[in-house]
Design a protein around this motif. Structure first.
Motif, PDB file in Angstrom:
ATOM      1  N   ASN A   1     -15.079  14.348 -17.334  1.00  0.00           N
ATOM      2  CA  ASN A   1     -14.274  13.727 -15.975  1.00  0.00           C
ATOM      3  C   ASN A   1     -12.943  14.051 -16.027  1.00  0.00           C
ATOM      4  OD1 ASN A   1     -13.592  12.485 -13.674  1.00  0.00           O
ATOM      5  ND2 ASN A   1     -13.986  10.644 -14.368  1.00  0.00           N
ATOM      6  N   ASN A   2     -12.583  15.453 -15.391  1.00  0.00           N
ATOM      7  CA  ASN A   2     -11.241  15.925 -15.085  1.00  0.00           C
ATOM      8  C   ASN A   2     -10.742  15.460 -13.811  1.00  0.00           C
ATOM      9  OD1 ASN A   2     -11.156  16.983 -17.755  1.00  0.00           O
ATOM     10  ND2 ASN A   2     -12.169  18.899 -17.057  1.00  0.00           N
ATOM     11  N   SER A   3     -11.475  14.448 -13.094  1.00  0.00           N
ATOM     12  CA  SER A   3     -11.143  14.410 -11.786  1.00  0.00           C
ATOM     13  C   SER A   3      -9.877  13.788 -11.326  1.00  0.00           C
ATOM     14  CB  SER A   3     -12.170  13.743 -10.898  1.00  0.00           C
ATOM     15  OG  SER A   3     -12.628  12.537 -11.504  1.00  0.00           O
ATOM     16  N   GLY A   4      -9.503  12.844 -12.608  1.00  0.00           N
ATOM     17  CA  GLY A   4      -8.183  12.183 -12.250  1.00  0.00           C
ATOM     18  C   GLY A   4      -8.743  10.445 -12.121  1.00  0.00           C
ATOM     19  N   ALA A   5      -9.916  10.365 -11.754  1.00  0.00           N
ATOM     20  CA  ALA A   5     -10.335   9.124 -11.111  1.00  0.00           C
ATOM     21  C   ALA A   5     -11.853   8.860 -11.822  1.00  0.00           C
ATOM     22  CB  ALA A   5     -10.469   8.953  -9.677  1.00  0.00           C
ATOM     23  N   ALA A   6     -11.944   7.495 -12.101  1.00  0.00           N
ATOM     24  CA  ALA A   6     -13.374   7.058 -12.605  1.00  0.00           C
ATOM     25  C   ALA A   6     -14.436   7.386 -11.596  1.00  0.00           C
ATOM     26  CB  ALA A   6     -13.215   5.351 -12.951  1.00  0.00           C
ATOM     27  N   VAL A   7     -15.344   7.877 -12.160  1.00  0.00           N
ATOM     28  CA  VAL A   7     -16.635   8.057 -11.554  1.00  0.00           C
ATOM     29  C   VAL A   7     -17.884   7.127 -11.978  1.00  0.00           C
ATOM     30  CG1 VAL A   7     -18.555   9.728 -11.207  1.00  0.00           C
ATOM     31  CG2 VAL A   7     -16.090  10.531 -11.323  1.00  0.00           C
ATOM     32  N   SER A   8     -18.860   6.550 -11.239  1.00  0.00           N
ATOM     33  CA  SER A   8     -19.740   5.625 -11.170  1.00  0.00           C
ATOM     34  C   SER A   8     -20.897   6.160 -10.596  1.00  0.00           C
ATOM     35  CB  SER A   8     -19.275   4.349 -10.886  1.00  0.00           C
ATOM     36  OG  SER A   8     -19.101   4.198  -9.574  1.00  0.00           O
TER      37      SER A   8
END
Length: 316
Positions: A70-77
């Motif tokens: 996860n390089n998006s900068g935000a948590a992913v669920s």
């Protein structure tokens, strides 16, 4: 997370290593790696996907792992991982198919006696499967997502050119972390051999630390803080069930099965084990390999000074 579900064109290759994949590793003699990203998706996650495949000459399965970085900068669920295969093996127009839930497996076979399937190797992550003649509807993105997140175990009775889907999840990934989904690709000469090979793949994945592990980049794998014994799953069960337990420290472990009369039926584990989250599978047999009767059974763990028992039901 449906808008970013991956279909053809979503994933772009970053790097790969296939030709140099042969290794002297005692567990696997063929290992390949590819790194992709989803920058081709209409709404990208901003992730890299690491695909590792592992196989060993003489074993009738291979293991494929997908690491979502996860390089998006935000948590992913609510992230799901899935595989679809259009096998086209032998006389593929005469294929049939089915499901074997104890092994988290969907499979196909033909009238020449070839069996092949896919399984989710972490027993708690199986999210769905489909063997079907249909194309995903109303479109590939929506339909494929439905196939890997729901389970349809309707009998497959008419020969045809089938395709299979299987899914794992849901996962939550913090920014900068990685989560892994682990699948088995399995072959066999008949259905029982196929099931045995799926079980062997799950045990191999467990023994090398591929399952029950969530890795954070730059962090050590988390260890349990207390001894514990979980309720078996599924329960009731037939023909097999999974027992999970946690060891905060290295320990001498003995995991046993008893009947309601207090008679020892089988010893599943009797060994020194390292700290971590552990899994054992009981296939409903006694110490002589004979199938036992339906009924209530007790499983008991002793690890260091920790002792605990739970009940489970074998229902045939």
């Amino acid at each position: 997370m449906l808008p970013s579900f991956s279909i053809d064109g979503d994933l772009l290759n970053v790097t790969s290593n296939f030709a140099a994949g042969f290794t002297s590793d005692s567990n696997f003699d063929q290992v390949t790696t590819a790194v992709l990203n989803d920058s081709g998706a209409p709404v990208p996650y901003g992730m890299e996907i690491v695909q590792n495949s592992y196989s060993n000459t003489g074993e009738e399965f291979m293991i494929i792992r997908y690491g979502f970085v996860n390089n998006s900068g935000a948590a992913v669920s609510n992230l799901y991982a899935g595989i679809t295969i259009d096998w086209d093996i032998a006389d593929y127009l005469t294929n049939l198919g089915g499901y074997s839930l104890p092994e988290n497996m969907v499979y196909q076979y033909d009238n020449a006696g070839y069996y092949y399937g896919m399984s989710v190797l972490d027993k708690n992550e199986f999210s769905g499967a489909r063997v079907t003649l249909d194309s995903p509807a109303p479109d590939a993105r929506t339909g494929s997502f439905q196939y890997i997140t729901t389970l349809d175990v309707n009998s497959v009775t008419d020969p045809g050119d089938y395709r299979t889907w299987i899914g794992a999840g849901p996962y939550s990934v913090n920014a900068g972390d990685t989560v892994w989904a682990t699948f088995g690709i399995v072959a066999g000469d008949d259905l029982q051999v196929l099931k045995d090979n799926a079980y062997a793949a799950s045990q191999k994945a467990l023994s090398v630390g591929f399952t029950d592990v969530s890795v954070g980049i730059g962090d050590d794998n988390q260890l349990p803080t207390v001894f514990s014994l979980e309720q078996n799953y599924p329960n009731p069960f037939n023909p097999s069930t999974t027992l999970k337990y946690a060891l905060p420290t290295n320990a001498d472990v003995r995991l046993e099965i008893y009947n309601v009369l207090g008679q020892l039926v089988k010893v599943l584990v009797d060994a020194d084990q390292t700290a971590g989250f552990k899994t054992a599978i009981w296939d409903g047999t006694n110490q002589y390999g004979e199938k036992v009767a339906s009924g209530i059974y007790i499983y008991r763990i002793k690890a260091a000074d920790f002792v605990q028992s739970k009940k489970m039901i074998l229902m045939k």
